[in-house]
Design a protein around this motif. Sequence first.
Motif, PDB file in Angstrom:
ATOM      1  N   LEU A  25      -2.991   4.744  10.098  1.00 50.90           N
ATOM      2  CA  LEU A  25      -1.717   5.132   9.499  1.00 50.90           C
ATOM      3  C   LEU A  25      -1.529   6.647   9.426  1.00 50.90           C
ATOM      4  CD1 LEU A  25      -1.604   2.601   6.529  1.00 50.90           C
ATOM      5  CD2 LEU A  25      -0.430   2.436   8.738  1.00 50.90           C
ATOM      6  N   GLY A  26      -2.569   7.392   9.757  1.00 47.79           N
ATOM      7  CA  GLY A  26      -2.484   8.846   9.659  1.00 47.79           C
ATOM      8  C   GLY A  26      -2.560   9.338   8.224  1.00 47.79           C
ATOM      9  N   THR A  27      -3.314   8.604   7.405  1.00 48.44           N
ATOM     10  CA  THR A  27      -3.489   8.973   6.005  1.00 48.44           C
ATOM     11  C   THR A  27      -4.966   8.840   5.652  1.00 48.44           C
ATOM     12  OG1 THR A  27      -2.577   8.647   3.781  1.00 48.44           O
ATOM     13  CG2 THR A  27      -2.989   6.659   5.059  1.00 48.44           C
ATOM     14  N   THR A  28      -5.290   8.986   4.405  1.00 46.77           N
ATOM     15  CA  THR A  28      -6.686   8.945   3.969  1.00 46.77           C
ATOM     16  C   THR A  28      -7.072   7.562   3.466  1.00 46.77           C
ATOM     17  OG1 THR A  28      -6.128   9.534   1.697  1.00 46.77           O
ATOM     18  CG2 THR A  28      -6.558  11.360   3.240  1.00 46.77           C
ATOM     19  N   GLN A  29      -8.366   7.363   3.327  1.00 44.98           N
ATOM     20  CA  GLN A  29      -8.872   6.123   2.734  1.00 44.98           C
ATOM     21  C   GLN A  29      -8.368   5.986   1.308  1.00 44.98           C
ATOM     22  OE1 GLN A  29     -11.533   6.100   0.132  1.00 44.98           O
ATOM     23  NE2 GLN A  29     -11.180   3.915  -0.075  1.00 44.98           N
ATOM     24  N   GLN A  30      -8.348   7.085   0.564  1.00 48.31           N
ATOM     25  CA  GLN A  30      -7.913   7.047  -0.824  1.00 48.31           C
ATOM     26  C   GLN A  30      -6.453   6.626  -0.938  1.00 48.31           C
ATOM     27  OE1 GLN A  30      -9.465   9.667   0.627  1.00 48.31           O
ATOM     28  NE2 GLN A  30     -11.352   9.993  -0.503  1.00 48.31           N
ATOM     29  N   GLN A  31      -5.620   7.125  -0.043  1.00 47.37           N
ATOM     30  CA  GLN A  31      -4.204   6.763  -0.067  1.00 47.37           C
ATOM     31  C   GLN A  31      -4.026   5.292   0.293  1.00 47.37           C
ATOM     32  OE1 GLN A  31      -1.515   8.792  -1.022  1.00 47.37           O
ATOM     33  NE2 GLN A  31      -0.636   6.759  -1.087  1.00 47.37           N
ATOM     34  N   TYR A  32      -4.739   4.849   1.307  1.00 45.62           N
ATOM     35  CA  TYR A  32      -4.634   3.441   1.683  1.00 45.62           C
ATOM     36  C   TYR A  32      -5.125   2.543   0.556  1.00 45.62           C
ATOM     37  CZ  TYR A  32      -4.875  -1.000   3.906  1.00 45.62           C
ATOM     38  OH  TYR A  32      -4.688  -2.332   4.168  1.00 45.62           O
ATOM     39  N   TYR A  33      -6.182   2.940  -0.136  1.00 46.02           N
ATOM     40  CA  TYR A  33      -6.678   2.187  -1.293  1.00 46.02           C
ATOM     41  C   TYR A  33      -5.555   1.988  -2.308  1.00 46.02           C
ATOM     42  CZ  TYR A  33      -8.935   1.474  -5.825  1.00 46.02           C
ATOM     43  OH  TYR A  33      -9.275   0.997  -7.063  1.00 46.02           O
ATOM     44  N   LYS A  34      -4.777   3.031  -2.553  1.00 49.84           N
ATOM     45  CA  LYS A  34      -3.668   2.930  -3.512  1.00 49.84           C
ATOM     46  C   LYS A  34      -2.617   1.934  -3.046  1.00 49.84           C
ATOM     47  CE  LYS A  34      -4.205   7.615  -5.259  1.00 49.84           C
ATOM     48  NZ  LYS A  34      -3.583   8.944  -5.365  1.00 49.84           N
ATOM     49  N   TYR A  35      -2.364   1.876  -1.749  1.00 48.01           N
ATOM     50  CA  TYR A  35      -1.429   0.890  -1.215  1.00 48.01           C
ATOM     51  C   TYR A  35      -1.976  -0.525  -1.432  1.00 48.01           C
ATOM     52  CZ  TYR A  35       0.532   4.764   1.619  1.00 48.01           C
ATOM     53  OH  TYR A  35       1.080   5.932   2.058  1.00 48.01           O
ATOM     54  N   GLU A  36      -3.223  -0.707  -1.059  1.00 53.10           N
ATOM     55  CA  GLU A  36      -3.839  -2.028  -1.120  1.00 53.10           C
ATOM     56  C   GLU A  36      -3.917  -2.548  -2.545  1.00 53.10           C
ATOM     57  OE1 GLU A  36      -8.100  -3.127   0.192  1.00 53.10           O
ATOM     58  OE2 GLU A  36      -6.975  -2.928   2.076  1.00 53.10           O
ATOM     59  N   LYS A  37      -4.177  -1.676  -3.486  1.00 47.69           N
ATOM     60  CA  LYS A  37      -4.283  -2.068  -4.895  1.00 47.69           C
ATOM     61  C   LYS A  37      -2.927  -2.141  -5.594  1.00 47.69           C
ATOM     62  CE  LYS A  37      -8.677  -2.613  -5.225  1.00 47.69           C
ATOM     63  NZ  LYS A  37      -9.262  -3.894  -5.579  1.00 47.69           N
ATOM     64  N   GLY A  38      -1.868  -1.714  -4.911  1.00 49.38           N
ATOM     65  CA  GLY A  38      -0.541  -1.766  -5.514  1.00 49.38           C
ATOM     66  C   GLY A  38      -0.271  -0.635  -6.479  1.00 49.38           C
ATOM     67  N   ILE A  39      -1.071   0.409  -6.422  1.00 50.54           N
ATOM     68  CA  ILE A  39      -0.893   1.569  -7.298  1.00 50.54           C
ATOM     69  C   ILE A  39       0.292   2.398  -6.832  1.00 50.54           C
ATOM     70  CG2 ILE A  39      -1.963   3.730  -8.067  1.00 50.54           C
ATOM     71  CD1 ILE A  39      -4.694   2.217  -7.759  1.00 50.54           C
ATOM     72  N   GLN A  40       0.481   2.442  -5.530  1.00 47.33           N
ATOM     73  CA  GLN A  40       1.556   3.242  -4.957  1.00 47.33           C
ATOM     74  C   GLN A  40       2.299   2.423  -3.908  1.00 47.33           C
ATOM     75  OE1 GLN A  40       0.335   7.104  -3.786  1.00 47.33           O
ATOM     76  NE2 GLN A  40       2.282   7.617  -2.830  1.00 47.33           N
ATOM     77  N   GLU A  41       3.600   2.633  -3.820  1.00 48.76           N
ATOM     78  CA  GLU A  41       4.415   1.938  -2.840  1.00 48.76           C
ATOM     79  C   GLU A  41       4.072   2.431  -1.441  1.00 48.76           C
ATOM     80  OE1 GLU A  41       9.086   0.880  -2.024  1.00 48.76           O
ATOM     81  OE2 GLU A  41       8.568   2.388  -3.518  1.00 48.76           O
ATOM     82  N   ILE A  42       3.969   1.496  -0.520  1.00 53.86           N
ATOM     83  CA  ILE A  42       3.659   1.857   0.858  1.00 53.86           C
ATOM     84  C   ILE A  42       4.963   2.186   1.584  1.00 53.86           C
ATOM     85  CG2 ILE A  42       3.644  -0.563   1.601  1.00 53.86           C
ATOM     86  CD1 ILE A  42       1.403   0.211   3.580  1.00 53.86           C
ATOM     87  N   PRO A  43       5.018   3.289   2.298  1.00 50.76           N
ATOM     88  CA  PRO A  43       6.241   3.658   3.020  1.00 50.76           C
ATOM     89  C   PRO A  43       6.587   2.643   4.113  1.00 50.76           C
ATOM     90  CG  PRO A  43       4.722   5.524   2.901  1.00 50.76           C
ATOM     91  CD  PRO A  43       3.978   4.318   2.428  1.00 50.76           C
ATOM     92  N   ALA A  44       7.864   2.506   4.380  1.00 53.89           N
ATOM     93  CA  ALA A  44       8.345   1.548   5.385  1.00 53.89           C
ATOM     94  C   ALA A  44       7.705   1.802   6.746  1.00 53.89           C
ATOM     95  CB  ALA A  44       9.862   1.602   5.476  1.00 53.89           C
ATOM     96  N   HIS A  45       7.566   3.071   7.128  1.00 55.52           N
ATOM     97  CA  HIS A  45       6.993   3.339   8.450  1.00 55.52           C
ATOM     98  C   HIS A  45       5.534   2.893   8.539  1.00 55.52           C
ATOM     99  CE1 HIS A  45       6.094   7.119   6.299  1.00 55.52           C
ATOM    100  NE2 HIS A  45       5.086   7.266   7.129  1.00 55.52           N
ATOM    101  N   HIS A  46       4.810   2.903   7.435  1.00 55.49           N
ATOM    102  CA  HIS A  46       3.441   2.395   7.443  1.00 55.49           C
ATOM    103  C   HIS A  46       3.439   0.873   7.534  1.00 55.49           C
ATOM    104  CE1 HIS A  46       1.348   6.149   5.532  1.00 55.49           C
ATOM    105  NE2 HIS A  46       1.783   6.361   6.757  1.00 55.49           N
ATOM    106  N   LEU A  47       4.382   0.224   6.856  1.00 52.69           N
ATOM    107  CA  LEU A  47       4.487  -1.233   6.947  1.00 52.69           C
ATOM    108  C   LEU A  47       4.761  -1.674   8.381  1.00 52.69           C
ATOM    109  CD1 LEU A  47       6.531  -2.076   3.736  1.00 52.69           C
ATOM    110  CD2 LEU A  47       4.187  -2.793   4.238  1.00 52.69           C
ATOM    111  N   ILE A  48       5.612  -0.941   9.063  1.00 52.67           N
ATOM    112  CA  ILE A  48       5.939  -1.276  10.445  1.00 52.67           C
ATOM    113  C   ILE A  48       4.704  -1.138  11.339  1.00 52.67           C
ATOM    114  CG2 ILE A  48       7.293  -0.548  12.453  1.00 52.67           C
ATOM    115  CD1 ILE A  48       9.528   0.184  10.366  1.00 52.67           C
ATOM    116  N   VAL A  49       3.960  -0.056  11.167  1.00 54.11           N
ATOM    117  CA  VAL A  49       2.734   0.140  11.953  1.00 54.11           C
ATOM    118  C   VAL A  49       1.756  -1.007  11.705  1.00 54.11           C
ATOM    119  CG1 VAL A  49       0.693   1.612  12.252  1.00 54.11           C
ATOM    120  CG2 VAL A  49       2.959   2.640  12.105  1.00 54.11           C
ATOM    121  N   LEU A  50       1.564  -1.371  10.447  1.00 57.51           N
ATOM    122  CA  LEU A  50       0.623  -2.446  10.122  1.00 57.51           C
ATOM    123  C   LEU A  50       1.102  -3.791  10.652  1.00 57.51           C
ATOM    124  CD1 LEU A  50      -0.365  -1.448   6.486  1.00 57.51           C
ATOM    125  CD2 LEU A  50      -1.783  -1.292   8.542  1.00 57.51           C
ATOM    126  N   ALA A  51       2.390  -4.078  10.534  1.00 57.31           N
ATOM    127  CA  ALA A  51       2.930  -5.338  11.046  1.00 57.31           C
ATOM    128  C   ALA A  51       2.708  -5.433  12.549  1.00 57.31           C
ATOM    129  CB  ALA A  51       4.410  -5.458  10.702  1.00 57.31           C
TER     130      ALA A  51
END
Length: 69
Positions: A25-51
């Motif tokens: 995603l071009g981000t850090t492990q810490q940032q992705y952890y926040k997405y996975e745990k629901g601490i922070q909203e994941i940006p739409a462009h990251h959702l598209i990459v993951l999908a």
Amino acid sequence: MYCYPRLRDLREDQDMTQAEVGCLLGTTQQQYYKYEKGIQEIPAHHLIVLADYYHVTVDYLLGRDTKNL
């Protein structure tokens, strides 16, 4: 708190670490952890990459659809 119930399952199904997905995603492990745990909203462009990467829909990632592609 945001809810992304399938991020961890899909990542683990691919035998990937949070750091590897963060790199994808071009981000850090810490940032992705926040997405996975629901601490922070994941940006739409990251959702598209993951999908695209996991071959599922964005709705599936968000828990809005029980079927994937």
